[in-house]
Design an enzyme around this catalytic site. Structure first.
Site, PDB file in Angstrom:
ATOM      1  N   TYR A  14       0.855  -1.186   0.000  1.00 50.05           N
ATOM      2  CA  TYR A  14       0.000   0.000   0.000  1.00 50.05           C
ATOM      3  C   TYR A  14       0.900   1.249   0.000  1.00 50.05           C
ATOM      4  CZ  TYR A  14      -3.138   3.587   1.791  1.00 50.05           C
ATOM      5  OH  TYR A  14      -3.840   4.743   1.967  1.00 50.05           O
ATOM      6  N   ASP A  40      -1.247  -6.794   7.396  1.00 42.30           N
ATOM      7  CA  ASP A  40      -2.238  -5.783   7.035  1.00 42.30           C
ATOM      8  C   ASP A  40      -3.378  -6.552   6.367  1.00 42.30           C
ATOM      9  OD1 ASP A  40      -3.803  -3.834   5.848  1.00 42.30           O
ATOM     10  OD2 ASP A  40      -2.104  -2.544   5.327  1.00 42.30           O
TER      11      ASP A  40
HETATM   12  C1  LIG Z   1      -6.228   2.429   3.206  1.00 50.24           C
HETATM   13  C2  LIG Z   1      -5.197   1.479   3.617  1.00 50.24           C
HETATM   14  C3  LIG Z   1      -4.332   1.761   4.686  1.00 50.24           C
HETATM   15  C4  LIG Z   1      -4.356   3.096   5.412  1.00 50.24           C
HETATM   16  O1  LIG Z   1      -5.540   3.305   6.113  1.00 50.24           O
HETATM   17  P1  LIG Z   1      -6.206   4.754   6.344  1.00 50.24           P
HETATM   18  O2  LIG Z   1      -7.446   4.404   7.110  1.00 50.24           O
HETATM   19  O3  LIG Z   1      -6.473   5.360   5.012  1.00 50.24           O
HETATM   20  O4  LIG Z   1      -5.241   5.543   7.144  1.00 50.24           O
HETATM   21  C5  LIG Z   1      -3.407   0.804   5.038  1.00 50.24           C
HETATM   22  N1  LIG Z   1      -3.311  -0.362   4.366  1.00 50.24           N
HETATM   23  C6  LIG Z   1      -4.120  -0.667   3.342  1.00 50.24           C
HETATM   24  C7  LIG Z   1      -3.949  -1.974   2.647  1.00 50.24           C
HETATM   25  C8  LIG Z   1      -5.080   0.233   2.919  1.00 50.24           C
HETATM   26  O5  LIG Z   1      -5.857  -0.063   1.876  1.00 50.24           O
END
Ligand SMILES: *Cc1c(COP(=O)(O)O)cnc(C)c1O
Length: 380
Positions: free
Chosen positions: A98, A170
């Protein structure tokens, strides 16, 4: 409890004074104390808030963790995880990451002396080669963004344990409905709750689920100390979204499969990246590791240019051209200039992120309408 039941009830209690089925939005910054430090479990809202507690218990339940900790955004959650490290520590992560994570790691933490290696995590030997005595964390993202590669969580967490390294996943792209990192051996599951968990494109938030006592202690201390807390209204909205997580994600996945099949057969489309496709390099792994194949689809055009991609994206009608993903509405985006704009072009292309790559977040509309929309936009 099974997942559909958990998404409604995990960690939830009816409110004690009124019986309210949903937790009230406790819009307060502080709490009355009977004597100094004698209180009902809450002293100041940076440290805790009952609406936030309800969401944190839900997140823990969905991920099969002892604890959930919620943050003001996904990047705030990641920031807190990386802050557990010290200068000189090293992190191994994926080269298909990301864009905001890449920016956080390289622009914020590298200047403070934390080092990162970006490797192709689909190859275990590359990960093993990157590990040094200083490595303290494996940061895993799967499916990866935007190329939707699948990384083997179980093999990587086994490797991490062998080297006594923490592992974090993540889990934003899959959502807890499709993938359970902790069951696959990870210490930490992290979410941008902005995406599938919230599900309605109306709130920003982040969350961490873990059963690791040290991690819980560190993150609770950090949120109290650095203050990246979500407000009670945001927690309420996220919790409300989670109630329909299972039905929303399943329908989005069913739509995504049809969209991917349509794209694979379209003459202007070059490569379709969808883990549900039998042609996908990690199709079997996706089948084993995930409950279903996800709602994200990306594809490149035979005319590999930003212009061709822009033309297609300006002509969509049901899809909306916007950053983000995981909401009920279908979105289209251009990673090379939008979400991944902060990654240098040569780094991007090395990872296979082409100029014409278009990423879809497939929503819960009727698949026929989505396909018709893509067809007219591709042919225009
Ligand atoms: C959007 C996203 C983030 C960051 O999150 P926010 O809520 O925008 O701060 C982190 N990892 C992934 C895979 C994302 O899609």
């Amino acid at each position: 409890m099974k997942f559909n039941t958990k998404a409604i009830h995990a960690g939830q209690e009816n409110e004690s004074t009124t019986g309210a089925v949903m937790p009230p939005i406790f819009q307060t910054s502080t709490y009355a104390q009977e004597a100094p430090n004698v209180h009902k479990g809450y002293d100041y809202a940076r440290v805790g808030n009952p609406t936030r507690t309800a969401l944190e218990k839900m997140i823990a339940g969905l991920e099969g963790a002892t604890d959930g900790i919620c943050f003001s955004s996904g990047v705030a959650a990641m920031d807190a995880i990386i802050r557990m490290l010290k200068p000189g520590d090293h992190v191994v992560t994926t080269n298909d990451l990301y864009g905001g994570s890449y920016r956080l790691f390289t622009e914020m933490f590298e200047p403070y002396g934390i080092e990162f290696s970006f490797v192709d995590m689909t190859e275990l030997t590359k990960v093993e080669e990157a590990i040094t005595d200083q490595t303290k964390l494996l940061w895993i993202e799967t499916p990866t963004n935007p190329l939707l590669r699948i990384v083997d969580i179980e093999r990587l967490t086994t490797l991490a344990k062998k080297h006594d390294i923490l592992s974090a996943v993540d889990n934003t792209f899959a959502s807890p409905y499709l993938q359970s990192p902790l069951e696959l051996g990870a210490d930490i599951a992290m979410h941008s709750t902005t995406k599938f968990l919230g599900g309605h494109s109306d709130v920003i938030g982040g969350a961490v689920a873990t059963s690791n006592k040290k991690v819980i202690e560190s993150l609770r201390f950090q949120i109290k100390t650095t203050g990246a807390v979500p407000g009670p209204m945001d927690c309420y909205l996220t919790l409300r979204g989670i109630k329909t997580l299972a039905v929303r994600v399943q329908r989005s996945v069913d739509n995504a499969k049809q969209v991917a099949t349509f794209l694979e057969n379209h003459p202007k489309v070059d490569v379709v990246h969808y883990p549900g496709s039998k042609k996908h390099a990690q199709h079997d792994l996706a089948k084993k590791q995930m409950k279903d194949f996800g709602a994200m689809v990306s594809f490149s055009l035979k005319d590999d240019s930003t212009e061709a991609a822009s033309k297609m994206m300006s002509n969509v009608g049901v899809f909306t051209l916007a950053e983000s993903l995981g909401g009920v509405e279908s979105l289209v985006s251009h990673p090379a200039s939008m979400t991944h704009g902060s990654i240098p072009k040569d780094v991007r292309e090395k990872a296979g992120l082409m100029d014409s790559l278009i990423r879809l977040s497939v929503g819960i509309e009727d698949a026929e309408d989505l396909i018709k929309d893509l067809e007219q936009a591709l042919n225009s």
